[in-house]
Design a protein around this motif. Structure first.
Motif, PDB file in Angstrom:
ATOM      1  N   ALA A  46      77.324 -22.349 -38.397  1.00 36.83           N
ATOM      2  CA  ALA A  46      78.103 -21.321 -39.095  1.00 36.83           C
ATOM      3  C   ALA A  46      77.604 -19.930 -38.740  1.00 36.83           C
ATOM      4  CB  ALA A  46      78.032 -21.543 -40.603  1.00 36.83           C
ATOM      5  N   LYS A  47      76.297 -19.794 -38.600  1.00 33.17           N
ATOM      6  CA  LYS A  47      75.733 -18.488 -38.239  1.00 33.17           C
ATOM      7  C   LYS A  47      76.160 -18.089 -36.831  1.00 33.17           C
ATOM      8  CE  LYS A  47      71.372 -15.930 -38.142  1.00 33.17           C
ATOM      9  NZ  LYS A  47      69.918 -15.981 -38.371  1.00 33.17           N
ATOM     10  N   GLN A  48      76.186 -19.057 -35.912  1.00 34.15           N
ATOM     11  CA  GLN A  48      76.580 -18.758 -34.542  1.00 34.15           C
ATOM     12  C   GLN A  48      78.043 -18.343 -34.464  1.00 34.15           C
ATOM     13  OE1 GLN A  48      76.262 -22.100 -31.904  1.00 34.15           O
ATOM     14  NE2 GLN A  48      76.962 -20.961 -30.099  1.00 34.15           N
ATOM     15  N   TYR A  49      78.929 -19.101 -35.099  1.00 40.07           N
ATOM     16  CA  TYR A  49      80.348 -18.785 -35.037  1.00 40.07           C
ATOM     17  C   TYR A  49      80.700 -17.560 -35.873  1.00 40.07           C
ATOM     18  CZ  TYR A  49      81.410 -23.014 -32.430  1.00 40.07           C
ATOM     19  OH  TYR A  49      81.481 -23.972 -31.457  1.00 40.07           O
ATOM     20  N   GLY A  50      79.831 -17.194 -36.810  1.00 43.82           N
ATOM     21  CA  GLY A  50      80.068 -15.983 -37.579  1.00 43.82           C
ATOM     22  C   GLY A  50      80.031 -14.738 -36.725  1.00 43.82           C
ATOM     23  N   LEU A  51      79.297 -14.792 -35.609  1.00 41.06           N
ATOM     24  CA  LEU A  51      79.225 -13.639 -34.717  1.00 41.06           C
ATOM     25  C   LEU A  51      80.567 -13.363 -34.053  1.00 41.06           C
ATOM     26  CD1 LEU A  51      75.787 -14.365 -32.998  1.00 41.06           C
ATOM     27  CD2 LEU A  51      76.226 -12.845 -34.926  1.00 41.06           C
ATOM     28  N   THR A  52      81.212 -14.415 -33.542  1.00 41.08           N
ATOM     29  CA  THR A  52      82.499 -14.227 -32.885  1.00 41.08           C
ATOM     30  C   THR A  52      83.585 -13.851 -33.880  1.00 41.08           C
ATOM     31  OG1 THR A  52      82.971 -16.598 -33.056  1.00 41.08           O
ATOM     32  CG2 THR A  52      81.893 -15.840 -31.056  1.00 41.08           C
ATOM     33  N   ASP A  53      83.475 -14.344 -35.108  1.00 46.72           N
ATOM     34  CA  ASP A  53      84.447 -13.983 -36.133  1.00 46.72           C
ATOM     35  C   ASP A  53      84.410 -12.490 -36.406  1.00 46.72           C
ATOM     36  OD1 ASP A  53      86.454 -14.551 -37.966  1.00 46.72           O
ATOM     37  OD2 ASP A  53      85.036 -14.803 -39.614  1.00 46.72           O
ATOM     38  N   ASP A  91      76.756 -10.255 -26.597  1.00 46.88           N
ATOM     39  CA  ASP A  91      75.890 -11.431 -26.452  1.00 46.88           C
ATOM     40  C   ASP A  91      76.114 -12.441 -27.561  1.00 46.88           C
ATOM     41  OD1 ASP A  91      74.692 -10.265 -24.198  1.00 46.88           O
ATOM     42  OD2 ASP A  91      73.291  -9.153 -25.458  1.00 46.88           O
ATOM     43  N   ALA A  92      77.381 -12.651 -27.913  1.00 47.90           N
ATOM     44  CA  ALA A  92      77.694 -13.591 -28.993  1.00 47.90           C
ATOM     45  C   ALA A  92      78.734 -14.614 -28.558  1.00 47.90           C
ATOM     46  CB  ALA A  92      78.196 -12.838 -30.223  1.00 47.90           C
ATOM     47  N   ALA A  93      78.867 -14.846 -27.247  1.00 46.52           N
ATOM     48  CA  ALA A  93      79.854 -15.799 -26.767  1.00 46.52           C
ATOM     49  C   ALA A  93      79.489 -17.209 -27.207  1.00 46.52           C
ATOM     50  CB  ALA A  93      79.957 -15.736 -25.242  1.00 46.52           C
ATOM     51  N   VAL A  94      80.484 -17.987 -27.602  1.00 47.93           N
ATOM     52  CA  VAL A  94      80.262 -19.361 -28.047  1.00 47.93           C
ATOM     53  C   VAL A  94      79.930 -20.219 -26.841  1.00 47.93           C
ATOM     54  CG1 VAL A  94      81.310 -21.354 -29.178  1.00 47.93           C
ATOM     55  CG2 VAL A  94      81.817 -19.048 -29.988  1.00 47.93           C
ATOM     56  N   SER A  95      78.955 -21.115 -26.997  1.00 47.07           N
ATOM     57  CA  SER A  95      78.561 -22.003 -25.915  1.00 47.07           C
ATOM     58  C   SER A  95      79.736 -22.866 -25.476  1.00 47.07           C
ATOM     59  CB  SER A  95      77.398 -22.890 -26.374  1.00 47.07           C
ATOM     60  OG  SER A  95      77.049 -23.805 -25.362  1.00 47.07           O
TER      61      SER A  95
END
Length: 401
Positions: free
Chosen positions: A263-270, A283-287
């Motif tokens: 959730a923390k990772q995908y919160g960046l792209t949101d 520097d927040a691209a989803v893997s």
């Protein structure tokens, strides 16, 4: 709960309505009577603790504020550059130059949809010559009896005395919408995750645990004493010593609880979507998701067209109001595309051959002086005299002797 249309209508009812730019409370009713999202209070300041919010604001403001600002007017259908007025050199006085002024206002525009300044000086034409920027939290927009005014602290100002830029507008509202307010749930989720992780590892990274007495049942009062003694030792980083009658079992996070990492990772792209900034640029691209570009300039060109272009045009239109008609302001966005030396060299070559630029102008872009006579003579000695056909001739530079 009132509908969106009703809330819009209420803003412009005959009674006095105060619209706080930092919350836009007339449009977004608080949930359960509170402006908190989970345990986190989200506002313009706390949102900056979100790394993606900070990165998006910084990137957009950095680029727009460092673009050269030029003033032009048209003479006989030709664009002629004219000197910039003082307000486009040091708009906030000697202590606030144009780059700082543009950066500060761009951050406010991108996080709150509005930027405010108090016009403190005017020139002989009645145009602003000094604009003191105002903190967002100090300004209240008041609309009453179809009349707009601004309240700064205890003072009320007419629109002619306030510099007000806005973006993310909707019809019928005298101010722009706040991205932070609408992204409050996403920002609050991310900040709550940070708090959760901090609480989990609080006390020298010792997780929650169960302390069990294996020999007998422990009364409540004795349990509290044991708990206090255990916490006093562990929270101070000391060892807890016990015999075989106590059993200490740390509570491990089960798989479903560790989903906060994703959730923390995908919160960046949101957040990147809310603030008009591609996630890969912060520097927040989803893997697993990637887009390949032929060059840096191609990537920057897409960012300029899709994300920054509209904001640049709005700023140009607003800054043009600081200059006397028929002058107009342009932000030189070409500066954003000067990051790829190969592409830039190829473009300069094309412009030289088509005689859009002179060699001295190209060298000036590279912060180099014009060619000296000795340098020109050296070129002739090494490569021969150019043909009379001009620089666009494919055989230019060959010896004609």
């Amino acid at each position: 709960m009132a509908s969106f249309t009703e809330r819009i209508r209420n803003v412009f009812s005959p009674q006095e309505r105060h619209a706080s730019i930092t919350t836009a409370a007339d449009l977004i009713p608080p949930r359960n009577g509170s402006s908190r999202k989970g345990r986190v209070l989200v506002n313009n300041d706390s949102a900056l603790q979100h790394s993606a919010v900070w990165a998006c604001l910084r990137l957009r403001a950095d680029l727009i504020s460092t673009m050269p600002v030029d003033v032009y007017r048209r003479v006989n259908d030709q664009q002629i550059e004219v000197p910039k007025p003082p307000v486009l050199i040091n708009p906030g006085g000697d202590n606030c130059d144009l780059q700082e002024w543009l950066y500060s206002t761009q951050v406010d525009l991108d996080r709150a949809g509005n930027a405010f300044g108090l016009i403190t000086e005017r020139n002989g034409r009645g145009l602003p010559s000094r604009i003191e920027l105002l903190p967002l939290q100090s300004v209240v927009v008041v609309y009453r009896d179809n009349k707009l005014s601004y309240r700064v602290g205890s003072e009320t100002f007419e629109p002619a005395d306030i510099w007000h830029e806005k973006q993310y507008t909707v019809a019928g509202l005298p101010y722009g919408l706040s991205p932070i307010q609408y992204a409050a749930h996403s920002i609050g989720e991310y900040l709550s995750i940070q708090d959760y992780a901090t609480d989990w590892f609080n006390g020298n990274a010792i997780p929650a645990a169960v302390l069990k007495h294996t020999k007998s049942t422990v009364p409540d009062d004795k349990a509290e004493e044991a708990k206090a003694a255990f916490k006093a030792k562990v929270s101070a980083g000391e060892l807890f010593v016990h015999g075989n009658d106590w059993e200490y079992t740390p509570i491990q996070a089960v798989d479903s609880q560790t989903q906060w990492l994703a959730a923390k990772q995908y919160g960046l792209t949101d957040i990147a979507r809310f603030f008009g900034c591609p996630s890969d640029l912060i520097d927040a691209a989803v893997s697993g998701s990637s887009v390949t570009y032929a060059s840096i300039s191609q990537r920057n060109l897409q960012f300029l067209i899709m994300n920054l272009g509209p904001a640049i045009i709005r700023r140009e239109n607003k800054l043009t109001k600081l200059t006397p008609s028929p002058q107009y302001v342009k932000l030189n966005s070409d500066a954003l595309l000067r990051l790829d030396p190969k592409t830039r060299a190829e473009m300069n070559e094309i412009k030289l051959r088509s005689r859009q630029l002179a060699p001295s102008e190209v060298r000036e872009q590279d912060n180099l002086p014009a060619f000296t006579e000795s340098q020109l003579a050296e070129f002739d000695r090494l490569y021969g005299l150019p043909k009379q056909g001009g620089p666009d001739d494919s055989k230019a530079g060959t010896n004609n002797d």
